[in-house]
Design a protein around this motif. Structure first.
Motif, PDB file in Angstrom:
ATOM      1  N   SER A 155     -16.971   0.139  17.891  1.00  0.00           N
ATOM      2  CA  SER A 155     -15.832   0.859  18.446  1.00  0.00           C
ATOM      3  C   SER A 155     -15.788   2.283  17.921  1.00  0.00           C
ATOM      4  N   TRP A 156     -16.079   2.439  16.623  1.00  0.00           N
ATOM      5  CA  TRP A 156     -16.108   3.777  16.049  1.00  0.00           C
ATOM      6  C   TRP A 156     -17.249   4.595  16.633  1.00  0.00           C
ATOM      7  N   ALA A 157     -18.398   3.956  16.898  1.00  0.00           N
ATOM      8  CA  ALA A 157     -19.532   4.672  17.501  1.00  0.00           C
ATOM      9  C   ALA A 157     -19.140   5.223  18.872  1.00  0.00           C
ATOM     10  N   THR A 158     -18.446   4.408  19.645  1.00  0.00           N
ATOM     11  CA  THR A 158     -17.979   4.858  20.955  1.00  0.00           C
ATOM     12  C   THR A 158     -16.968   5.989  20.813  1.00  0.00           C
ATOM     13  N   ARG A 159     -16.069   5.844  19.858  1.00  0.00           N
ATOM     14  CA  ARG A 159     -15.035   6.865  19.658  1.00  0.00           C
ATOM     15  C   ARG A 159     -15.641   8.198  19.250  1.00  0.00           C
ATOM     16  N   TRP A 160     -16.624   8.178  18.350  1.00  0.00           N
ATOM     17  CA  TRP A 160     -17.247   9.428  17.921  1.00  0.00           C
ATOM     18  C   TRP A 160     -18.071  10.060  19.044  1.00  0.00           C
ATOM     19  N   THR A 161     -18.637   9.240  19.918  1.00  0.00           N
ATOM     20  CA  THR A 161     -19.319   9.789  21.091  1.00  0.00           C
ATOM     21  C   THR A 161     -18.325  10.520  21.990  1.00  0.00           C
ATOM     22  N   GLU A 162     -17.147   9.915  22.162  1.00  0.00           N
ATOM     23  CA  GLU A 162     -16.101  10.563  22.966  1.00  0.00           C
ATOM     24  C   GLU A 162     -15.632  11.872  22.319  1.00  0.00           C
ATOM     25  N   ILE A 163     -15.546  11.870  20.993  1.00  0.00           N
ATOM     26  CA  ILE A 163     -15.169  13.106  20.287  1.00  0.00           C
ATOM     27  C   ILE A 163     -16.211  14.192  20.542  1.00  0.00           C
ATOM     28  N   GLY A 164     -17.505  13.819  20.478  1.00  0.00           N
ATOM     29  CA  GLY A 164     -18.567  14.778  20.759  1.00  0.00           C
ATOM     30  C   GLY A 164     -18.461  15.344  22.163  1.00  0.00           C
ATOM     31  N   ASP A 165     -18.195  14.469  23.140  1.00  0.00           N
ATOM     32  CA  ASP A 165     -18.030  14.925  24.524  1.00  0.00           C
ATOM     33  C   ASP A 165     -16.852  15.888  24.639  1.00  0.00           C
ATOM     34  N   ALA A 166     -15.744  15.552  23.978  1.00  0.00           N
ATOM     35  CA  ALA A 166     -14.543  16.395  24.054  1.00  0.00           C
ATOM     36  C   ALA A 166     -14.788  17.762  23.430  1.00  0.00           C
ATOM     37  N   GLN A 167     -15.512  17.790  22.301  1.00  0.00           N
ATOM     38  CA  GLN A 167     -15.800  19.070  21.653  1.00  0.00           C
ATOM     39  C   GLN A 167     -16.704  19.942  22.533  1.00  0.00           C
ATOM     40  N   CYS A 168     -17.650  19.328  23.216  1.00  0.00           N
ATOM     41  CA  CYS A 168     -18.526  20.098  24.100  1.00  0.00           C
ATOM     42  C   CYS A 168     -17.759  20.625  25.318  1.00  0.00           C
ATOM     43  N   LEU A 169     -16.806  19.853  25.818  1.00  0.00           N
ATOM     44  CA  LEU A 169     -15.947  20.353  26.893  1.00  0.00           C
ATOM     45  C   LEU A 169     -15.120  21.540  26.408  1.00  0.00           C
ATOM     46  N   ARG A 170     -14.646  21.445  25.177  1.00  0.00           N
ATOM     47  CA  ARG A 170     -13.887  22.558  24.593  1.00  0.00           C
ATOM     48  C   ARG A 170     -14.778  23.789  24.440  1.00  0.00           C
ATOM     49  N   ALA A 171     -16.029  23.586  24.030  1.00  0.00           N
ATOM     50  CA  ALA A 171     -16.959  24.712  23.911  1.00  0.00           C
ATOM     51  C   ALA A 171     -17.162  25.384  25.264  1.00  0.00           C
ATOM     52  N   ASP A 172     -17.284  24.573  26.308  1.00  0.00           N
ATOM     53  CA  ASP A 172     -17.459  25.116  27.653  1.00  0.00           C
ATOM     54  C   ASP A 172     -16.257  25.967  28.062  1.00  0.00           C
ATOM     55  N   LEU A 173     -15.064  25.470  27.763  1.00  0.00           N
ATOM     56  CA  LEU A 173     -13.839  26.202  28.101  1.00  0.00           C
ATOM     57  C   LEU A 173     -13.769  27.518  27.336  1.00  0.00           C
ATOM     58  N   LYS A 174     -14.094  27.485  26.047  1.00  0.00           N
ATOM     59  CA  LYS A 174     -14.015  28.699  25.230  1.00  0.00           C
ATOM     60  C   LYS A 174     -15.046  29.736  25.660  1.00  0.00           C
ATOM     61  N   ILE A 175     -16.197  29.295  26.140  1.00  0.00           N
ATOM     62  CA  ILE A 175     -17.187  30.240  26.650  1.00  0.00           C
ATOM     63  C   ILE A 175     -16.636  30.972  27.865  1.00  0.00           C
ATOM     64  N   LYS A 176     -15.963  30.220  28.763  1.00  0.00           N
ATOM     65  CA  LYS A 176     -15.372  30.839  29.948  1.00  0.00           C
ATOM     66  C   LYS A 176     -14.281  31.831  29.562  1.00  0.00           C
ATOM     67  N   GLN A 177     -13.617  31.576  28.426  1.00  0.00           N
ATOM     68  CA  GLN A 177     -12.575  32.485  27.942  1.00  0.00           C
ATOM     69  C   GLN A 177     -13.143  33.611  27.078  1.00  0.00           C
TER      70      GLN A 177
END
Length: 357
Positions: free
Chosen positions: A20-42
């Protein structure tokens, strides 16, 4: 903090909790990369870089939590590799795929990350991955640890340098060093090497055979020592004679041939046992050999050990940064660089030479 609490968490909730933690940390990684994408656009590139590096760290945490043989491990590694390629160019991380050629032998590809500093000739480190770890996986893990240190890294996989029966690993690694020496952004006098896991033994042999290395994170020859002890003849001889002086000479024979500062990482996934590393350091200290010891924080869960790679990588690259920054430790002057014995913790503060270790 997560790693510090991990043993109790898994002991209480079992393997299902771990997955469960492995899945959760994968989701955290995905969320951080989405945030990186947003910040690049900004056009907020510093925040984007921070989010991207956090994402890579999260993916590595998830990969280590996944069970051995779990297909999720490969999927997570693929995610990390894809995000390296996706975010590297817009964040001005000039990660290059370079071809390493070696005389008439077939070459291989490696990852090169320039220092990214204003210094036109920066230190560089050849990083050799552990078994069954791709170069991209190692690069994704190390990017957060090397960011901002003013050093370049050349990342090669274990299989590329040790999986060819026709060529010695040391020869291929010397070709890596030849490549770095020719680059105008690399200081040829300040090139180090780091062998992760089983590749620590490769780093030792390479450093012994090529005296251009200015600092090495390796096993100090202890893997060869362990294989020697595995021989019945050697075991019988040492047991019968009880010759600790002879054992000491054999244990430190390889490290005495190293002409540069050495950091031995012991315990956990390392080839080196902590007890043998401590003995080796004491013997080398008596002979004024520049050797330090790092013992990573290990989380023991049932019969398995998970190392806190975040703090371990911080210590290793902090040590390399410090050693390669010293002008007296430049190529050809290593014999002048002798530091006292040190038991390194896994915090960056312990690397400050002005503080007691």
């Amino acid at each position: 903090m997560f790693f510090d609490d991990l043993a109790g968490t898994i002991s209480s909730f079992g393997s299902a909790r771990r997955q469960s933690w492995a899945t959760r940390w994968t989701e955290i990684g995905d969320a951080q990369c989405l945030r990186a994408d947003l910040k690049i656009k900004q056009m907020a590139f510093d925040e984007a870089t921070e989010a991207w590096l956090c994402g890579l760290t999260a993916f590595e945490v998830a990969r280590r939590l996944a069970d051995d043989g779990d297909p999720k491990r490969d999927d997570i590694s693929a995610k990390a590799e894809a995000n390296i390629e996706r975010f590297g160019p817009p964040l001005r991380q000039n990660i290059e795929r370079v071809e390493i050629t070696c005389c008439d032998e077939a070459g291989f590809q490696a990852y090169y990350l320039p220092a990214g500093s204003h210094d036109s000739r920066a230190p560089a480190v050849i990083c050799i991955g552990d078994e069954q770890e791709s170069g991209a996986t190692l690069l994704g893990r190390l990017l957060p640890a090397v960011a901002g240190r003013g050093m370049s890294v050349l990342v090669v996989s274990h299989d590329d340098v040790a999986g060819r029966p026709d060529v010695q690993p040391g020869s291929l690694l010397s070709c890596c060093l030849d490549y770095l020496v020719t680059r105008p952004d690399v200081d040829a006098a300040r090139i180090g090497t780091y062998g992760d896991g089983v590749s620590a033994a490769l780093a030792t042999d390479f450093t012994v055979s090529d005296n251009r290395i200015a600092a090495a994170v390796c096993d100090g020859g202890l893997w060869n020592w362990a294989r020697m002890l595995a021989s019945v003849g050697w075991m019988t001889k040492l047991a019968n004679e009880n010759d600790e002086d002879g054992a000491s000479r054999l244990r430190s024979r390889m490290v005495r041939r190293l002409k540069c500062p050495v950091l031995v990482v012991a315990g956990g996934r390392s080839l080196v046992s902590t007890s043998e590393a401590v003995k080796l350091q004491a013997e080398c200290s008596a002979e004024h050999v520049d050797i330090d010891l790092a013992v990573p924080s290990i989380i023991r869960v049932a019969s398995e050990e998970i190392d806190n790679f975040i703090s371990s990588d911080e210590s290793i690259f902090g040590w390399l940064e410090y050693k390669l920054s010293q002008s007296d430790c430049a190529w050809g002057r290593q014999t002048e660089c002798v530091s006292g014995p040190v038991m390194m913790s896994t915090t960056r503060e312990s690397l400050d030479p002005s503080k007691p270790s």
